[in-house]
Design a protein around this motif. Sequence first.
Motif, short mmCIF file in Angstrom:
data_model
loop_
_atom_site.label_atom_id
_atom_site.label_comp_id
_atom_site.label_asym_id
_atom_site.label_seq_id
_atom_site.Cartn_x
_atom_site.Cartn_y
_atom_site.Cartn_z
N VAL A 1 0.84 -1.21 0.00
CA VAL A 1 0.00 0.00 0.00
C VAL A 1 0.87 1.25 0.00
O VAL A 1 0.58 2.23 -0.70
CB VAL A 1 -0.95 -0.01 1.22
CG1 VAL A 1 -1.65 1.34 1.36
CG2 VAL A 1 -1.97 -1.13 1.08
N THR A 2 1.97 1.22 0.75
CA THR A 2 2.88 2.36 0.77
C THR A 2 3.45 2.63 -0.61
O THR A 2 3.52 3.78 -1.07
CB THR A 2 4.03 2.10 1.76
OG1 THR A 2 3.48 1.94 3.07
CG2 THR A 2 5.02 3.26 1.77
N GLY A 3 3.85 1.58 -1.31
CA GLY A 3 4.35 1.74 -2.67
C GLY A 3 3.31 2.36 -3.58
O GLY A 3 3.62 3.25 -4.39
N LEU A 4 2.07 1.92 -3.45
CA LEU A 4 0.99 2.48 -4.27
C LEU A 4 0.70 3.93 -3.91
O LEU A 4 0.32 4.72 -4.78
CB LEU A 4 -0.28 1.63 -4.10
CG LEU A 4 -0.20 0.21 -4.67
CD1 LEU A 4 -1.44 -0.60 -4.28
CD2 LEU A 4 -0.06 0.26 -6.20
N LEU A 5 0.88 4.30 -2.66
CA LEU A 5 0.67 5.69 -2.25
C LEU A 5 1.70 6.64 -2.86
O LEU A 5 1.45 7.83 -3.01
CB LEU A 5 0.71 5.80 -0.72
CG LEU A 5 -0.50 5.21 0.02
CD1 LEU A 5 -0.24 5.16 1.52
CD2 LEU A 5 -1.77 6.01 -0.28
N PHE A 6 2.86 6.11 -3.23
CA PHE A 6 3.87 6.92 -3.91
C PHE A 6 3.59 7.08 -5.41
O PHE A 6 4.18 7.94 -6.06
CB PHE A 6 5.26 6.30 -3.73
CG PHE A 6 5.92 6.64 -2.44
CD1 PHE A 6 6.54 7.85 -2.26
CD2 PHE A 6 5.92 5.72 -1.39
CE1 PHE A 6 7.15 8.17 -1.06
CE2 PHE A 6 6.53 6.03 -0.19
CZ PHE A 6 7.15 7.26 -0.01
N LEU A 7 2.71 6.24 -5.93
CA LEU A 7 2.49 6.22 -7.38
C LEU A 7 1.95 7.53 -7.94
O LEU A 7 2.39 7.94 -9.04
CB LEU A 7 1.55 5.06 -7.74
CG LEU A 7 1.44 4.72 -9.23
CD1 LEU A 7 2.82 4.43 -9.81
CD2 LEU A 7 0.50 3.54 -9.44
N PRO A 8 1.01 8.24 -7.26
CA PRO A 8 0.58 9.53 -7.83
C PRO A 8 1.74 10.50 -8.03
O PRO A 8 1.81 11.18 -9.07
CB PRO A 8 -0.41 10.06 -6.78
CG PRO A 8 -0.94 8.83 -6.11
CD PRO A 8 0.22 7.88 -6.07
N MET A 9 2.66 10.57 -7.08
CA MET A 9 3.80 11.49 -7.21
C MET A 9 4.75 11.03 -8.29
O MET A 9 5.06 11.78 -9.23
CB MET A 9 4.54 11.59 -5.87
CG MET A 9 5.80 12.48 -5.95
SD MET A 9 6.68 12.63 -4.37
CE MET A 9 7.44 11.01 -4.26
N THR A 10 5.23 9.80 -8.22
CA THR A 10 6.23 9.33 -9.17
C THR A 10 5.65 9.16 -10.56
O THR A 10 6.31 9.44 -11.57
CB THR A 10 6.85 8.01 -8.70
OG1 THR A 10 5.81 7.03 -8.51
CG2 THR A 10 7.58 8.20 -7.38
N GLY A 11 4.41 8.70 -10.65
CA GLY A 11 3.78 8.50 -11.95
C GLY A 11 3.56 9.81 -12.69
O GLY A 11 3.83 9.91 -13.89
N LEU A 12 3.06 10.83 -11.98
CA LEU A 12 2.81 12.12 -12.63
C LEU A 12 4.11 12.81 -13.02
O LEU A 12 4.16 13.55 -14.00
CB LEU A 12 1.99 13.01 -11.71
CG LEU A 12 0.51 12.61 -11.57
CD1 LEU A 12 -0.18 13.48 -10.53
CD2 LEU A 12 -0.20 12.73 -12.92
N VAL A 13 5.17 12.56 -12.26
CA VAL A 13 6.48 13.11 -12.64
C VAL A 13 6.89 12.56 -14.01
O VAL A 13 7.34 13.30 -14.89
CB VAL A 13 7.54 12.78 -11.58
CG1 VAL A 13 8.94 13.04 -12.12
CG2 VAL A 13 7.31 13.60 -10.33
N ALA A 14 6.71 11.26 -14.21
CA ALA A 14 7.07 10.65 -15.49
C ALA A 14 6.17 11.16 -16.61
O ALA A 14 6.64 11.40 -17.74
CB ALA A 14 6.97 9.13 -15.39
N ILE A 15 4.89 11.36 -16.32
CA ILE A 15 3.94 11.82 -17.35
C ILE A 15 4.21 13.27 -17.76
O ILE A 15 4.19 13.61 -18.94
CB ILE A 15 2.49 11.66 -16.85
CG1 ILE A 15 2.15 10.17 -16.71
CG2 ILE A 15 1.52 12.35 -17.79
CD1 ILE A 15 0.82 9.91 -16.04
N PHE A 16 4.48 14.13 -16.77
CA PHE A 16 4.64 15.56 -17.05
C PHE A 16 6.06 15.94 -17.45
O PHE A 16 6.30 17.09 -17.82
CB PHE A 16 4.22 16.38 -15.83
CG PHE A 16 2.73 16.58 -15.73
CD1 PHE A 16 2.14 17.68 -16.31
CD2 PHE A 16 1.94 15.66 -15.07
CE1 PHE A 16 0.77 17.87 -16.22
CE2 PHE A 16 0.57 15.83 -14.97
CZ PHE A 16 -0.03 16.94 -15.56
#
Length: 457
Positions: free
Chosen positions: A307-322
């Motif tokens: 769950v902790t790893g998934l909670l980081f996904l909005p931050m790290t994922g949007l960094v890759a997208i933007f």
Amino acid sequence: MSETTATPNTRAVKAARPRASLAVAMLGFFVVALDAQIVNVALPHIRADLGGGLSGLQWIVTGYTLMFSALQLFGGTLSDRIGARRAYGIGMAVFVAGSAACGAAPSLTVLIAGRVVQGIGAAMITPTSLALIREAFLDAVQRGRAITYWALGGSVAAAAGPVLGGVLTQFGWRWIFLVNLPVGIVALIVLARVTPSAGRVAPFDWAGQIAAIAALGGLTFGIIEGGSVGYAAPEVLAAFVVAIIGAIIFLIAQARGRHPMMPLDLFRSGTVSTGLGIAFVTMAAFYGVVFVQSLYFQEQRGASALVTGLLFLPMTGLVAIFNPFVARAMERLGKIVTTIGGMVLMALGLIALACLPADAPILVAALLMVPVGLGGSFTVPPVTALILDQVPAARAGTASGILNTARQMGGSLGIAIFGAVLAVQPTFQTGLRTDYAVTGAVLLVLAVAALRLRRAA
């Protein structure tokens, strides 16, 4: 007949080798970036298995980043001296050996030693991976595309690291290190298809390198252990003395040495000095947040590693997208304005996290981490461009190495400082708020300093 038969084979080899160089470079940067992010979510599980306090967890992360930062310039020089292909192979072999040691570590001490070995290998892989691309792609346009793919590998690793770490920890924390073995072995196999690199005379700055390791190691040890045993402890004071002596020797070596690894005249430019400061602080903030939030989600809020790893996904994922939009912002707004905007966004995210109530939904905390990651990502390309604009083309490699070193130093010392503040505060929440509020304020001060550069320009 023989000449006609040989030509297609020659062309095939030549066509394959640039692709092999790119594949090796991407694999190397991917695994190095992945290892900087995959470990944090597993820290509570490692402590439960091997023991150790907060300082032990800090050393698991900083053992890697410390050597990574201290030896990057050495790695670049080694690449020039013995050839990028050979240096990459040595670095990857060292990294794989360190990963195997971490995966089999029977104690916390052995694990930290393995992380140090990993950091040594990573410091050799990063500069040599770019050198392999430079050698394989002679056309500037094709080389630019290759570097974009290389950077994409790092972005994917940063986004996937926490999630993959959470998944692998479900099967045992040792898998977060053992996963590096097949990747490293594949990279070494593909490396055999890469054209051998030529070496050249490239003298080492031995005095500067040894002094830099002593200064960074002493400072990091003093900060981390001081938070655990007290800053008046003899071993902590001795570490700070070593750091001061190392720093003095390093400055003398750079000022008077014949082949300095970090020429001091580069710092005469206010833009270069401010840019390095921004790179240092933004990376310290990012690494510090990842370290603290990993402990916060699991030890304070009871979330699992997955769950902790998934909670980081909005931050790290949007960094890759933007990330692709940063170049557009630089073209439309300018480098300095883009940098200032990134720092302000990062500062606002940190201050918001500092003000978040202790019982707020953890999803809110995850969303407030997004501006921290996005803001930091919007400072990297413009700061790099600003610094390179201020140096001659012949010194661009040296300036890039110094910039990358500043970033990794920021990450290493950021974890040390954030953890030390947690250790000396009466509660975890108080330490978290102090970390984030102070760092946010420092970023706003740097934003003002960058604004002065814009006025001067």
